[in-house]
Design a protein around this motif. Structure first.
Motif, PDB file in Angstrom:
ATOM      1  N   PRO A 185       0.856  -1.203   0.000  1.00  0.00           N
ATOM      2  CA  PRO A 185       0.000   0.000   0.000  1.00  0.00           C
ATOM      3  C   PRO A 185       0.884   1.243   0.000  1.00  0.00           C
ATOM      4  O   PRO A 185       2.041   1.197   0.456  1.00  0.00           O
ATOM      5  CB  PRO A 185      -0.790  -0.126   1.305  1.00  0.00           C
ATOM      6  CG  PRO A 185       0.057  -0.976   2.190  1.00  0.00           C
ATOM      7  CD  PRO A 185       0.791  -1.923   1.280  1.00  0.00           C
ATOM      8  N   VAL A 186       0.374   2.337  -0.497  1.00  0.00           N
ATOM      9  CA  VAL A 186       1.178   3.551  -0.600  1.00  0.00           C
ATOM     10  C   VAL A 186       0.363   4.767  -0.193  1.00  0.00           C
ATOM     11  O   VAL A 186      -0.832   4.852  -0.444  1.00  0.00           O
ATOM     12  CB  VAL A 186       1.713   3.718  -2.050  1.00  0.00           C
ATOM     13  CG1 VAL A 186       0.586   3.850  -3.047  1.00  0.00           C
ATOM     14  CG2 VAL A 186       2.634   4.930  -2.161  1.00  0.00           C
ATOM     15  N   VAL A 187       1.042   5.699   0.490  1.00  0.00           N
ATOM     16  CA  VAL A 187       0.448   6.981   0.872  1.00  0.00           C
ATOM     17  C   VAL A 187       1.259   8.079   0.208  1.00  0.00           C
ATOM     18  O   VAL A 187       2.479   8.120   0.350  1.00  0.00           O
ATOM     19  CB  VAL A 187       0.468   7.183   2.403  1.00  0.00           C
ATOM     20  CG1 VAL A 187      -0.317   8.443   2.773  1.00  0.00           C
ATOM     21  CG2 VAL A 187      -0.084   5.977   3.126  1.00  0.00           C
ATOM     22  N   MET A 188       0.571   8.964  -0.528  1.00  0.00           N
ATOM     23  CA  MET A 188       1.248  10.081  -1.180  1.00  0.00           C
ATOM     24  C   MET A 188       0.693  11.395  -0.675  1.00  0.00           C
ATOM     25  O   MET A 188      -0.508  11.502  -0.417  1.00  0.00           O
ATOM     26  CB  MET A 188       1.088  10.011  -2.699  1.00  0.00           C
ATOM     27  CG  MET A 188       1.620   8.763  -3.349  1.00  0.00           C
ATOM     28  SD  MET A 188       1.555   8.913  -5.165  1.00  0.00           S
ATOM     29  CE  MET A 188       1.624   7.178  -5.645  1.00  0.00           C
ATOM     30  N   ALA A 189       1.579  12.401  -0.545  1.00  0.00           N
ATOM     31  CA  ALA A 189       1.147  13.746  -0.154  1.00  0.00           C
ATOM     32  C   ALA A 189       2.032  14.753  -0.882  1.00  0.00           C
ATOM     33  O   ALA A 189       3.246  14.755  -0.697  1.00  0.00           O
ATOM     34  CB  ALA A 189       1.262  13.928   1.356  1.00  0.00           C
ATOM     35  N   PHE A 190       1.419  15.595  -1.718  1.00  0.00           N
ATOM     36  CA  PHE A 190       2.178  16.543  -2.527  1.00  0.00           C
ATOM     37  C   PHE A 190       1.615  17.954  -2.373  1.00  0.00           C
ATOM     38  O   PHE A 190       0.414  18.126  -2.153  1.00  0.00           O
ATOM     39  CB  PHE A 190       2.124  16.148  -4.007  1.00  0.00           C
ATOM     40  CG  PHE A 190       3.039  15.006  -4.365  1.00  0.00           C
ATOM     41  CD1 PHE A 190       4.275  15.238  -4.941  1.00  0.00           C
ATOM     42  CD2 PHE A 190       2.661  13.687  -4.109  1.00  0.00           C
ATOM     43  CE1 PHE A 190       5.116  14.186  -5.268  1.00  0.00           C
ATOM     44  CE2 PHE A 190       3.504  12.632  -4.429  1.00  0.00           C
ATOM     45  CZ  PHE A 190       4.739  12.889  -5.006  1.00  0.00           C
ATOM     46  N   ASN A 191       2.492  18.915  -2.507  1.00  0.00           N
ATOM     47  CA  ASN A 191       2.074  20.311  -2.602  1.00  0.00           C
ATOM     48  C   ASN A 191       2.283  20.777  -4.035  1.00  0.00           C
ATOM     49  O   ASN A 191       3.328  20.548  -4.633  1.00  0.00           O
ATOM     50  CB  ASN A 191       2.908  21.189  -1.666  1.00  0.00           C
ATOM     51  CG  ASN A 191       2.591  22.664  -1.865  1.00  0.00           C
ATOM     52  OD1 ASN A 191       1.466  23.099  -1.645  1.00  0.00           O
ATOM     53  ND2 ASN A 191       3.593  23.433  -2.295  1.00  0.00           N
TER      54      ASN A 191
END
Length: 413
Positions: free
Chosen positions: A406-412
């Motif tokens: 599973p993967v969690v991504m967070a971008f601005n």
């Protein structure tokens, strides 16, 4: 016949022999056309493979065949440059956005960044087919995947392994590597058909990587201001939003979300989340007299710790080793092979900050430690008008699918 006459006769016969004749004009024209077609194909390969669509990544695996088909070393240089420059085409605009300048600095950096990739493939190219060519391409793939050449080693064809062989793990990586090696031999049509079959099957059954239970990535759209507002009001507003997520597990914030990580900021967050059942993983920067570290911190009730220091910051804009060599401070530190795995509440995590998502070795180093979750963060405000963030997300998704994580991504942005 005198000896002199005999010598002249043998010399004339030797120069007229088919094996030593120079290429005809027709052969030269044919070679030029072949080179031109290979260059055009390599540009198309880089553009399509690295478009930001995860299912398009396997197109990049055509590159080794184009490199092997090059009729000369010069053609191999141009084929390699065409592929890499097309794959990294967003760099000039990104640099212009970052420095608020025109395209010229970005164009120069774009060309310079391709130097290591092109140099390796030019040096290892050979006109002789067979096992030796496959060994040479294997060496090129290893060199462009590891430091020092791998520091600018994005657009690596092996990134497509997760699309072709989802869930296969290390066996899938080995299968993709074997496919690339066969692509540089005379059996490349068979390899292309086989890889194409796996590609079609994967595309027909493709699902995006899962989100781990209790985790959530929080994307920002704060542009260039992210990380530059160190006011107490900014942090208190963000803490209030995280408190509203209480009891819902772990929240991941983008790179640089917390700005400069100081004892005051750490205390503010620790006290702000005191008694609240939520853990926040966020990007920040830790500064000292010699430079700074781009880090991830984990903040929860009564705790605020640095859990990860970026292994490979962005060269030039962040990582500037030449500044330190001159005895001056400044620039982000590269921890290369340090801290490939972090642990939060008993969960083993593979951390990837921004630029690391485009490279081969940080991902594979983390995967060696059998993580349970991939956490990928980035601050892509400077990529406006490019597909860089989409390519980062596609790369992370491919690696996560390869190892069935599973993967969690967070971008601005």
């Amino acid at each position: 016949m005198t000896p002199d006459t005999s010598d002249r006769f043998q010399t004339a016969a030797s120069s007229a022999s088919p094996g030593r004749s120079s290429p005809s004009i027709r052969d030269r024209i044919s070679g030029h056309w072949r080179s031109a077609l290979l260059i055009v194909a390599s540009v198309a390969c880089g553009s399509l493979g690295w478009s930001g669509n995860v299912l398009a990544l396997p197109v990049a695996m055509i590159f080794p065949a184009l490199w092997a088909m090059s009729p000369s070393r010069v053609a191999a240089v141009l084929v390699s440059a065409g592929y890499f420059l097309a794959a990294s085409r967003g760099l000039p605009q990104g640099v212009a956005n970052f420095y608020s300048s025109d395209l010229w600095p970005g164009l120069l950096l774009w060309i310079a960044a391709s130097a290591s990739f092109v140099a390796v493939h030019a040096a290892l190219w050979t006109r002789h087919p067979g096992r030796g060519r496959a060994v040479r391409y294997l060496a090129a793939a290893v060199l462009t995947g590891l430091p020092p050449f791998g520091i600018t080693g994005w657009a690596h064809p092996l990134t497509a392994a997760g699309v072709l062989f989802p869930g296969w793990g290390w066996w899938g990586l080995a299968a993709a590597a074997a496919g690339l090696l066969v692509m540089v031999t005379r059996y490349w049509p068979a390899a292309a058909i086989g890889l194409g079959g796996f590609w079609l099957w994967s595309a027909a059954t493709w699902t995006e990587p899962k989100l781990p239970e209790g985790w959530r990535g929080v994307d920002f759209e704060l542009g260039q201001s992210l990380g530059r507002d160190g006011s107490l009001g900014y942090h208190r507003d963000l803490i209030a939003k995280m408190r509203r997520a209480a009891g819902k597990g772990t929240r991941v914030l983008p790179e640089s979300a917390l700005g400069f990580w100081t004892p005051t900021v750490a205390r503010l967050w620790r006290e702000g989340l005191n008694g609240v059942d939520v853990t926040v993983v966020a990007g920040a920067a830790v500064i000292d007299g010699q430079g700074y570290d781009n880090v991830m911190v984990a903040v929860g009730s009564g705790a605020a710790d640095i859990i990860y220091k970026e292994r490979m910051p962005v060269p030039v804009s962040m990582w500037q080793p030449w500044v330190r060599w001159t005895g001056e401070g400044g620039g982000a530190r590269a921890h290369f092979f340090g801290n490939p795995l972090i642990e939060i509440a008993g969960t083993r995590i593979a951390p990837l900050i921004c630029y690391e998502q485009l490279l081969l070795w940080p991902v594979l180093q983390s995967m060696r430690h059998s993580p349970a979750v991939v956490v990928a963060t980035g601050n892509g405000w400077w990529t406006r008008g490019t597909s860089i963030v989409a390519i980062q997300k596609a790369s992370v998704a491919s690696w996560a699918k390869l190892f069935d994580l599973p993967v969690v991504m967070a971008f601005n942005t």
